[in-house]
Design a protein around this motif. Structure first.
Motif, PDB file in Angstrom:
ATOM      1  N   ASP A   6       0.859  -1.183   0.000  1.00 22.97           N
ATOM      2  CA  ASP A   6       0.000   0.000   0.000  1.00 22.97           C
ATOM      3  C   ASP A   6       0.897   1.236   0.000  1.00 22.97           C
ATOM      4  O   ASP A   6       1.219   1.785   1.033  1.00 22.97           O
ATOM      5  N   PHE A   7       1.335   1.652  -1.168  1.00 22.86           N
ATOM      6  CA  PHE A   7       2.304   2.737  -1.299  1.00 22.86           C
ATOM      7  C   PHE A   7       1.618   4.067  -1.585  1.00 22.86           C
ATOM      8  O   PHE A   7       1.889   4.706  -2.579  1.00 22.86           O
ATOM      9  N   HIS A   8       0.720   4.472  -0.727  1.00 22.65           N
ATOM     10  CA  HIS A   8       0.030   5.736  -0.925  1.00 22.65           C
ATOM     11  C   HIS A   8       0.840   6.885  -0.349  1.00 22.65           C
ATOM     12  O   HIS A   8       1.529   6.741   0.647  1.00 22.65           O
ATOM     13  N   GLY A   9       0.719   8.036  -0.992  1.00 25.74           N
ATOM     14  CA  GLY A   9       1.358   9.246  -0.504  1.00 25.74           C
ATOM     15  C   GLY A   9       0.391  10.024   0.368  1.00 25.74           C
ATOM     16  O   GLY A   9      -0.628   9.511   0.834  1.00 25.74           O
ATOM     17  N   THR A  10       0.693  11.274   0.555  1.00 30.16           N
ATOM     18  CA  THR A  10      -0.115  12.156   1.389  1.00 30.16           C
ATOM     19  C   THR A  10      -1.489  12.389   0.769  1.00 30.16           C
ATOM     20  O   THR A  10      -1.592  12.680  -0.423  1.00 30.16           O
ATOM     21  N   HIS A  11      -2.514  12.274   1.586  1.00 31.02           N
ATOM     22  CA  HIS A  11      -3.874  12.600   1.168  1.00 31.02           C
ATOM     23  C   HIS A  11      -4.293  13.869   1.912  1.00 31.02           C
ATOM     24  O   HIS A  11      -4.267  13.895   3.145  1.00 31.02           O
ATOM     25  N   THR A  40       0.875  15.337  -3.406  1.00 35.00           N
ATOM     26  CA  THR A  40      -0.136  14.464  -2.822  1.00 35.00           C
ATOM     27  C   THR A  40      -0.221  13.182  -3.625  1.00 35.00           C
ATOM     28  O   THR A  40       0.366  13.049  -4.691  1.00 35.00           O
ATOM     29  N   CYS A  41      -0.970  12.240  -3.098  1.00 33.55           N
ATOM     30  CA  CYS A  41      -1.062  10.898  -3.659  1.00 33.55           C
ATOM     31  C   CYS A  41      -1.644  10.902  -5.073  1.00 33.55           C
ATOM     32  O   CYS A  41      -2.605  11.612  -5.363  1.00 33.55           O
ATOM     33  N   GLU A  42      -1.063  10.065  -5.916  1.00 33.41           N
ATOM     34  CA  GLU A  42      -1.501   9.943  -7.308  1.00 33.41           C
ATOM     35  C   GLU A  42      -2.808   9.165  -7.462  1.00 33.41           C
ATOM     36  O   GLU A  42      -3.361   9.113  -8.545  1.00 33.41           O
ATOM     37  N   CYS A  43      -3.309   8.554  -6.376  1.00 30.49           N
ATOM     38  CA  CYS A  43      -4.545   7.775  -6.495  1.00 30.49           C
ATOM     39  C   CYS A  43      -5.776   8.674  -6.539  1.00 30.49           C
ATOM     40  O   CYS A  43      -6.865   8.211  -6.865  1.00 30.49           O
ATOM     41  N   LEU A  44      -5.616   9.951  -6.222  1.00 33.68           N
ATOM     42  CA  LEU A  44      -6.735  10.882  -6.202  1.00 33.68           C
ATOM     43  C   LEU A  44      -6.888  11.582  -7.547  1.00 33.68           C
ATOM     44  O   LEU A  44      -5.921  11.719  -8.296  1.00 33.68           O
ATOM     45  N   VAL A  47      -4.711  16.337  -7.622  1.00 32.94           N
ATOM     46  CA  VAL A  47      -3.338  16.180  -7.127  1.00 32.94           C
ATOM     47  C   VAL A  47      -2.711  17.564  -6.982  1.00 32.94           C
ATOM     48  O   VAL A  47      -2.875  18.423  -7.843  1.00 32.94           O
TER      49      VAL A  47
END
Length: 95
Positions: A6-11, A40-44, A47
């Motif tokens: 789970d390599f998430h960055g800052t949300h 911030t996290c690329e999953c959002l 960004v």
């Protein structure tokens, strides 16, 4: 060793009702490259990048919910003020 995939960055926190609006403007071509200090996290779909260029700081915003992506920047200010804005965005105190 723990297997952590789970390599998430800052949300950033969700903007609060009393969040201060940021004056986002379209990106303008300027000489020299900007250095990205945080992001911030690329999953959002939204960004943010904390950037520095020419002795000034600013925040770049990528809205990936539309095509082509909407890219905007905050006003360029003193680095210390850009760091404060970054903290506000991350804490939901600015939008």
């Amino acid at each position: 060793m723990v297997d952590d995939y789970d390599f998430h960055g800052t949300h950033p926190a969700a903007p609060r009702p009393d969040a201060v609006p940021v004056r986002w403007t379209p990106v303008q071509q300027r000489p020299g490259a900007a250095r990205v200090r945080a992001y911030t996290c690329e999953c959002l779909s939204l960004v943010f990048e904390q950037c520095m260029a020419g002795g000034q700081g600013f925040i770049r915003r990528y809205d990936r919910s539309v095509l082509p992506w909407g890219i905007a920047e905050s006003p360029r200010v003193r680095v210390v003020d850009a760091i404060a804005l970054w903290r506000q965005l991350m804490n939901g105190e600015a939008r």
